[in-house]
Structures are given as structure tokens and as C-alpha cells.
Motif scaffolding. Structure first.
Motif, PDB file in Angstrom:
ATOM      1  N   UNK A 164     -10.550  12.834  -8.430  1.00 38.70           N
ATOM      2  CA  UNK A 164     -10.025  11.644  -7.771  1.00 38.70           C
ATOM      3  C   UNK A 164     -10.740  11.376  -6.452  1.00 38.70           C
ATOM      4  N   UNK A 165     -12.030  11.066  -6.510  1.00 37.72           N
ATOM      5  CA  UNK A 165     -12.731  10.746  -5.263  1.00 37.72           C
ATOM      6  C   UNK A 165     -12.272   9.390  -4.727  1.00 37.72           C
ATOM      7  N   UNK A 166     -12.266   9.244  -3.429  1.00 34.84           N
ATOM      8  CA  UNK A 166     -11.922   7.943  -2.835  1.00 34.84           C
ATOM      9  C   UNK A 166     -13.091   6.993  -3.024  1.00 34.84           C
ATOM     10  N   UNK A 167     -12.872   5.936  -3.777  1.00 33.46           N
ATOM     11  CA  UNK A 167     -13.922   4.935  -3.970  1.00 33.46           C
ATOM     12  C   UNK A 167     -13.907   3.911  -2.839  1.00 33.46           C
ATOM     13  N   UNK A 168     -12.726   3.647  -2.279  1.00 30.41           N
ATOM     14  CA  UNK A 168     -12.587   2.764  -1.121  1.00 30.41           C
ATOM     15  C   UNK A 168     -11.510   3.357  -0.213  1.00 30.41           C
ATOM     16  N   UNK A 169     -11.305   2.744   0.932  1.00 33.10           N
ATOM     17  CA  UNK A 169     -10.269   3.226   1.852  1.00 33.10           C
ATOM     18  C   UNK A 169      -8.868   2.979   1.302  1.00 33.10           C
ATOM     19  N   UNK A 170      -8.767   2.168   0.227  1.00 32.42           N
ATOM     20  CA  UNK A 170      -7.465   1.888  -0.378  1.00 32.42           C
ATOM     21  C   UNK A 170      -7.174   2.772  -1.591  1.00 32.42           C
ATOM     22  N   UNK A 171      -8.129   3.581  -2.005  1.00 27.60           N
ATOM     23  CA  UNK A 171      -7.988   4.350  -3.243  1.00 27.60           C
ATOM     24  C   UNK A 171      -6.895   5.405  -3.139  1.00 27.60           C
ATOM     25  N   UNK A 192      -0.911  -3.078 -11.233  1.00 23.58           N
ATOM     26  CA  UNK A 192      -1.766  -3.810 -10.296  1.00 23.58           C
ATOM     27  C   UNK A 192      -2.527  -2.794  -9.464  1.00 23.58           C
ATOM     28  N   UNK A 193      -3.847  -2.946  -9.410  1.00 23.28           N
ATOM     29  CA  UNK A 193      -4.701  -2.081  -8.594  1.00 23.28           C
ATOM     30  C   UNK A 193      -5.401  -2.966  -7.570  1.00 23.28           C
ATOM     31  N   UNK A 198     -12.999  -1.303  -5.873  1.00 25.01           N
ATOM     32  CA  UNK A 198     -13.981  -1.929  -4.974  1.00 25.01           C
ATOM     33  C   UNK A 198     -13.235  -2.829  -4.003  1.00 25.01           C
ATOM     34  N   UNK A 199     -13.592  -2.785  -2.739  1.00 21.66           N
ATOM     35  CA  UNK A 199     -12.939  -3.656  -1.759  1.00 21.66           C
ATOM     36  C   UNK A 199     -13.227  -5.113  -2.099  1.00 21.66           C
TER      37      UNK A 199
END
Length: 268
Positions: A164-171, A192-193, A198-199
Motif C-alpha cells: 500500500x504505497x502512498x500514490x498521492x497525499x490523499x492515498x 468513491x475514490x 492521482x491528484x
């Protein structure tokens, strides 16, 4: 030249028989159906089916086991046939035409989703996706609604194995947070994601159910959070996707009914 019994693997033979039995069943089959069809015990059928799920050739939706596109490396199957998915495009095109945004369908393989059909957006988007594109299930709305259809032990196995790597600051990060998101998808009937992949990209997905009740795939709508914030997605897009999903189920039911009609013999 025939081989002696000591040179043959009865386990492999039975495993291949299970694979051959399930491969043509795009809508899946149960342990009992496999046991009866292959003439093995229910316990043996369960072991083979779960092993094939672990290897990514099958996936489980409640009590049903369905083939995945990975199986196409071994045999021609409806699930790997583009013409099968193309027959399901009209409801997706309706969503894309009504909104001007992309509508896509995917299935799950291993820890990813694979796009099997897509009605593209009329707008230019930053994420370029097409049939065959692969994305991590954990960070996608389609992945989460398909995970929500799986038994708890299968979800637990996924959470134990997936990165589970963080792809964005919202991940989402951490298996507990992902488990909560999957549970919410199961309760709501949609996922809903918001900018986790992606930001600037938000998406919503609903499950697509085969006539026998198996979750066959997922249907997705994607846009930007400025055009479609979460509230608007819930109020206007979720009902539209659910209607499209029902239409796809009806297409599948019609296809199955037509296929079951006995064909007249050709007169010589």
C-alpha cells in the motif's frame, strides 16, 4: 507412447480438469458444481479452486468462482474475449454520452484491476487508460467494490499480501484503513475514490452482477473533483451507474437465454 502411472501426476490432471471446467463459465460456478462436473469430492474441488484463486487464474465472489483474464494465457475463454465485453458497451456509452466523461469496466486479477471495456471521455484527461490497462485494486473504486464482494477470508488474504504505497497525499495507507473502505463499499453498494490514485482525479464505481448473482466486474465513472465532487457523484452519477449495471445484467441474461435455445437441425 503411453506413460506409466508413476510418471503421471493425478493431482495435476484433476487440477487441469477443474480449470477446463471453470474456464468457459464466465458467470462462475460453485464448489458443488465443480465437484459434480469433474467427479471429485467437494473438499478436493475447494482446494483446487482456492489454489487457482491464489495463482490469479480464478477469483471468488461469495460462493461462486469466476475465471480471470489471466486464464487466457492457458486457453480461449469468454472472459478473455474482447467481443464478450464489447456486447456490454451500450449502457456504458449512454453514461459517457450523458456526462461527457469516461465510463469503464474492469475485472480483478491478483492485486490489480484490468480494464476490459471503456467508453472514453470527450474531454482531455491526464490519466490515459484503455482496454488492457492495469491499476492497483487498493487505490481504485472498481477494485474496492470488487473486493467488497469477496468472502472475509479472501479480503483478509488480500490485505495481508498487498503493498500500500502512498500514490498521492490523499492515498489510504495501512490495511486497517483499506479494510474500512472495503466495508463501506459493501454497505453502500458503491465506492468513491477521491484523488488517491492521482491528484485531480475522482472516480466512483458500482458492481456489475451476472444473472446468477456473481459480481462479474465493476463499472466506473471518472472525472475531476471540481466538476464532480463526492456529493454530486452520490446524487447524480451513482444512480446512473446502477441503472447501467442493471442494463448490463439484462444483456447477459438475454445472451444466456438465447444460448440455451435449442438450434434446429439443418436439413440435408
Amino acid at each position: 507412447m503411453s506413460r506409466s502411472g508413476s510418471e503421471r501426476s493425478s493431482t495435476l490432471t484433476k487440477g487441469l480438469a477443474v480449470l477446463r471446467f471453470v474456464a468457459p463459465q464466465a458467470e462462475g460456478c460453485t464448489i458443488s458444481q465443480v465437484a459434480l462436473g469433474v467427479e471429485i469430492s467437494r473438499a478436493a474441488a475447494r482446494r483446487f479452486l482456492l489454489t487457482l484463486c491464489d495463482e490469479g487464474y480464478l477469483r471468488q465472489s461469495q460462493s461462486l468462482f469466476l475465471p480471470t483474464p489471466k486464464i487466457s494465457k492457458l486457453a480461449d475463454t469468454p472472459i478473455a474475449d474482447g467481443t464478450f465485453w464489447n456486447t456490454l458497451l451500450p449502457p456504458m456509452k449512454h453514461v459517457a454520452d450523458e456526462t461527457g466523461e469516461a465510463c469503464s469496466m474492469s475485472v480483478m486479477v491478483d492485486h490489480d484491476i484490468i480494464y476490459v471495456a471503456r467508453a472514453p471521455s470527450r474531454r482531455v484527461v491526464s490519466v490515459h487508460l484503455e482496454v488492457g490497462s492495469r491499476l492497483p485494486a487498493a487505490h481504485t473504486s472498481m477494485g474496492r467494490v470488487m473486493l467488497a464482494s469477496q468472502p472475509q477470508d479472501a479480503i483478509a488474504h488480500f490485505l495481508d499480501m498487498v503493498d500500500l504505497p502512498r500514490r498521492t497525499r490523499f492515498s489510504i495507507s495501512g490495511s486497517r484503513s483499506l479494510r474500512d473502505a472495503i466495508s463501506a463499499s459493501a454497505s453502500d453498494g458503491f465506492s468513491i475514490v477521491d484523488q488517491e490514485l492521482e491528484e485531480g482525479l475522482i472516480s466512483v464505481a458500482v458492481p456489475v452482477t451476472a444473472p446468477n448473482g456473481a459480481v462479474l466486474s465493476a463499472l466506473n465513472f471518472s472525472s475531476t473533483p471540481t466538476r464532480y465532487p463526492s456529493k454530486r457523484l452520490r446524487e447524480s452519477i451513482v444512480p446512473m451507474l446502477q441503472a447501467a449495471s442493471r442494463d448490463i445484467t439484462e444483456i447477459l441474461r438475454t445472451k444466456r437465454e438465447i444460448a440455451s435455445i435449442p438450434q434446429k437441425e439443418t436439413l440435408q
